[in-house]
Design a protein around this motif. Structure first.
Motif, short mmCIF file in Angstrom:
data_model
loop_
_atom_site.label_atom_id
_atom_site.label_comp_id
_atom_site.label_asym_id
_atom_site.label_seq_id
_atom_site.Cartn_x
_atom_site.Cartn_y
_atom_site.Cartn_z
N GLN A 1 0.82 -1.21 0.00
CA GLN A 1 0.00 0.00 0.00
C GLN A 1 0.86 1.26 0.00
O GLN A 1 1.94 1.29 0.58
CB GLN A 1 -0.95 0.00 1.20
N LYS A 2 0.32 2.32 -0.63
CA LYS A 2 1.02 3.60 -0.74
C LYS A 2 0.28 4.68 0.05
O LYS A 2 -0.07 5.73 -0.47
CB LYS A 2 1.16 4.02 -2.20
N THR A 3 0.03 4.39 1.31
CA THR A 3 -0.59 5.36 2.19
C THR A 3 0.45 5.91 3.16
O THR A 3 1.55 5.37 3.27
CB THR A 3 -1.75 4.71 2.98
N LEU B 1 9.04 -0.06 2.53
CA LEU B 1 7.62 -0.01 2.18
C LEU B 1 7.32 1.33 1.51
O LEU B 1 8.14 2.24 1.51
CB LEU B 1 6.76 -0.17 3.43
N HIS B 2 6.11 1.47 0.96
CA HIS B 2 5.74 2.69 0.25
C HIS B 2 5.04 3.69 1.18
O HIS B 2 4.35 4.59 0.69
CB HIS B 2 4.81 2.36 -0.92
N CYS B 3 5.19 3.55 2.48
CA CYS B 3 4.52 4.42 3.43
C CYS B 3 5.54 5.26 4.18
O CYS B 3 6.74 5.00 4.12
CB CYS B 3 3.69 3.60 4.42
N VAL C 1 -9.11 6.18 4.89
CA VAL C 1 -8.91 4.96 5.68
C VAL C 1 -9.22 3.77 4.77
O VAL C 1 -10.28 3.72 4.14
CB VAL C 1 -9.82 4.94 6.92
N TYR C 2 -8.29 2.82 4.71
CA TYR C 2 -8.47 1.65 3.85
C TYR C 2 -8.44 0.38 4.69
O TYR C 2 -7.55 0.20 5.53
CB TYR C 2 -7.35 1.58 2.80
#
Length: 753
Positions: A284-286, A337-339, A416-417
């Protein structure tokens, strides 16, 4: 050390921020390195705005994730005032921006837009349908404009014309995305190309654009650049609705291949958007990814946690062991990670009597912590549905209720996911069905904040008090930003004097912008006094004056940024220039000697930063060789405003930074030999300045001669005008006319005792 300050807003100051928040944020970031977050301000109540702005508040309607993690979103917003790396202009073949969206972008962006377009056509000829071209963005908030030529359908088109037009529309979308890849852009805003003046039917236009974007990234097998977000942006409600419909149909169909994720339609209680999606939590990218783990570490964690730790790498695992738990949550950086951050929380097996409450608290605390740390997006796995033994529907109910409780008092935007494993159809269905429960009543009371949250967010229940939260790299930075901003918002008295010698660099673009400002009822007077230039902005309305001043400050920041970029190009500085400011330890001899000297003059040293810049060192050495200097460089001082400290560290000295109070020896770059002289050359105006900034530099004075007022270059040594002195001087003062003759070594921050 990071620092935060809150500035309450009321009356006129509230209206200034409501009208000009984007300029305010950009200026604070550029001048002081501070991030401004506005709380409790209803931007939709903006009663008016500058005449060249629509005043539309950007509204995100839908978001989903495509192959490779590219986010696709639908927005209702004004492209002429939209913030993205690039915006797309629906252009004609000759790039004549005289109608529709092209005209709106050209007006907002200034004459540079049409000028660059005309220059391109004159040199290269007209574009073809399906082509896309990247040019400068002028005064727009984006970095680039992508001019794209979509297909045109005429009023009497036949059924045979439409398939070819659709093919060309798909081609132009691919051309746009090719330009995004070539220019390594992170985001691009695309309108409903061809649906307006070019008569392409809007529903089919939306379907073609959405499916083309999806197919482009599904078919991409290259390992090259992928953007963060593709934004479908339109101002009219009908276009926005059609884009949202097309995206929802694409997501619901589940036709995305190659592991692309699908989303259920989001629920939006207040400004919090809750979306259930399929995918891998570690991809995820959050801003935040939530991990449920054991406090003993990854070795005793479940499959999801192990995937997160494995993707995050050994650095994240090592940081996890060092981190201290807050409310049963350990925070680490995202690392691989992408966060930005990972919240590692602990839940217990369903057999424990408190298991449901612990799960509820874990989700709620993660949301509160994300809000406290100013994050705007967070991804949760389906907590408890694996080894912990929760039923899928039970986990969905508890997690959804925690989100519902959070939304009762949180007034800012957040995505929010709930991220469900791709093959877990039953869990996806359970969470999707529970989405409808996230609808808090408007009369629900807010959650009670703990003491540490109250301290940072202002406390209280219900709607937050309007305020600006400033977050900066140091106490000095936030206090400088607060002093400047408070003077603008609360102390202008209808007239503001902006002193900045970069005003002399204003050109056609800036003068056009100033003429726009005159339309809102302010007057602008330029001044140049004893080497100092600037503008006086005045008017009957304090609010209009404040907004105009923010616009002028934004223009100055832009000019200064262009100066930095131009200098780095001229000196062949690498794309990622190597410079830094390293704090000098308080116990070092340098610190103690400087501190002792400052105390003699009623100043307290706060910090000393050593400047390291390999490009400036190379240019300084070349200048020394050119001048034939054999003597050591002089160690001298210059006092500069706070907002030029970063520029001097990056590109060296400029006369614009620090004009002296009395330019008695010429119009060059001034340096003082001793602190006492520096305080005389750049006088301290008590109560106006809390912090003082000095740069200690090595200065090549070479052959010097006494200076005199008005010199713009050193005088000739003899009769040959091409042979000049290297510098001019006065009592304990040296003035140079080439920035490469001085090398910044230390930036000294102090305050008056």
């Amino acid at each position: 050390m990071a620092s935060q300050l809150d500035i309450p807003l009321r009356g006129t100051s509230l209206n200034i921020v409501r009208r000009c928040s984007s300029h305010l944020s950009a200026v604070l970031e550029s001048k002081f390195g501070c991030k401004a977050t506005v709380h409790g301000v209803d931007f939709e109540r903006d009663p008016r705005g500058p005449p060249w702005r629509s005043g539309t508040v950007p509204e995100k309607r839908f978001t989903t994730t495509l192959h490779g993690g590219v986010e696709l979103s639908v927005w209702k917003a004004d492209l002429a005032d939209f913030e993205a790396d690039a915006v797309v202009n629906a252009a004609n073949k000759r790039l004549q921006h005289d109608s529709g969206l092209a005209k709106a972008l050209s007006i907002a962006g200034g004459p540079q837009i049409q000028r660059e377009s005309a220059d391109y056509i004159a040199k290269r000829g007209p574009l073809e349908t399906g082509d896309a071209l990247v040019l400068g963005a002028g005064l727009l908030r984006c970095k680039k404009i992508i001019h794209a030529v979509g297909p045109r359908l005429y009023g009497n088109y036949s059924k045979y014309d439409f398939p070819e037009a659709e093919r060309l529309l798909r081609k132009v979308i691919a051309s746009i995305l090719d330009k995004v890849k070539e220019n390594r852009l992170q985001s691009v805003a695309i309108p409903a190309i061809s649906s307006g003046l070019f008569n392409f039917p809007l529903p089919q236009c939306a379907d073609a654009i959405v499916s083309s974007v999806r197919q482009y990234y599904e078919s991409a097998s290259y390992p090259g650049h992928l953007p963060k977000e593709i934004l479908l942006v339109n101002h009219d409600e009908r276009s926005v609705a059609e884009m949202e419909r097309a995206c929802r149909q694409m997501s619901a169909s589940g036709k995305s291949s190659g592991g692309a994720e699908t989303s259920a339609p989001p629920v939006q209680p207040g400004k919090v958007r809750l979306t259930v999606k399929k995918g891998s939590i570690e991809e995820q990218k959050t801003d935040v990814i939530v991990n449920t783990t054991s406090m003993d570490g990854p070795q005793k964690s479940g499959q999801i946690s192990k995937a997160i730790f494995e993707k995050g790498g050994t650095e994240m695992q090592q940081e996890f062991y060092r981190a201290h738990a807050q409310r049963n949550i350990k925070i680490t950086k995202g690392h691989r990670l992408h966060c930005k951050e990972v919240f590692h929380t602990v839940c217990v097996e369903r057999g424990n009597d408190a298991a449901c409450q612990i799960l509820f608290d874990a989700v709620l605390n993660c949301l509160k912590l994300a809000a406290l740390r100013k994050h705007k997006s967070i991804s949760f796995p389906a907590i408890g549905t694996g080894n912990l033994g929760f039923g899928e529907d039970e986990s969905a109910q508890i997690m959804s209720q925690a989100v519902a409780d959070f939304t009762r008092s949180y007034r800012d935007e957040m995505d929010v996911y709930f991220v469900i494993f791709q093959k877990d159809a039953s869990a996806f269905k359970a969470f999707d069905e529970r989405m409808s429960s996230v609808r808090p009543s408007a009369s629900d009371p807010g959650f009670t904040q703990d003491d540490d949250e109250t301290e940072h967010r202002g406390g209280g229940v219900g709607a937050p008090t309007p305020q600006i939260s400033l977050t900066g790299p140091s106490n000095e930075a936030t206090h400088e930003a607060e002093r400047w901003l408070s003077g603008l918002l609360f102390g202008s008295g209808g007239a503001v004097r902006i002193c900045n010698n970069f005003v002399q660099h204003f050109g056609e673009r800036e003068n056009l912008q100033l003429s726009h400002l005159l339309q809102i009822g302010v007057s602008i007077e330029e001044f140049f006094e004893r080497g100092r230039a600037g503008l006086i902005v005045s008017g009957a309305s304090v609010e209009d004056v404040g907004c105009a001043c923010l616009q002028v400050e934004a223009m100055l920041c832009s000019i200064q940024g262009e100066c930095v970029a131009e200098e780095e190009r001229a000196t062949l500085t690498p794309k990622n220039p190597s410079f830094q400011r390293k704090p000098v330890d308080h116990t070092s001899q340098k610190f103690s000697v400087t501190s002792s000297d400052l105390k003699k003059h009623g100043l307290q040293i706060l910090k000393v930063d050593e400047v390291e810049n390999s490009t400036l060192e190379r240019l300084f050495a070349l200048k020394r060789k050119q001048l034939g200097c054999t003597d050591p460089a002089r160690i001298m001082l210059q006092r500069i405003p706070a907002h030029f400290c970063e520029m001097v560290s990056r590109i060296g000295f400029r006369a614009e930074y620090a004009p002296p109070d009395e330019p008695a020896f010429g119009e060059g770059i001034y340096f003082a030999g001793k602190m006492k002289k520096a305080l005389d050359v750049w006088k301290v105006r008590e109560k106006e300045e809390e912090y003082l900034y000095f740069v200690e530099a090595e200065v090549l004075t070479g052959r010097s001669t006494p200076g005199e007022p008005g010199l713009i270059l050193p005088p000739a040594v003899g009769e040959n005008p091409l042979v000049t002195y290297d510098s001019v001087s006065g009592p304990d003062v040296s003035v140079i006319f080439s920035s490469y003759q001085a090398l910044p070594r230390y930036v000294i921050t102090c305050k008056t005792l």
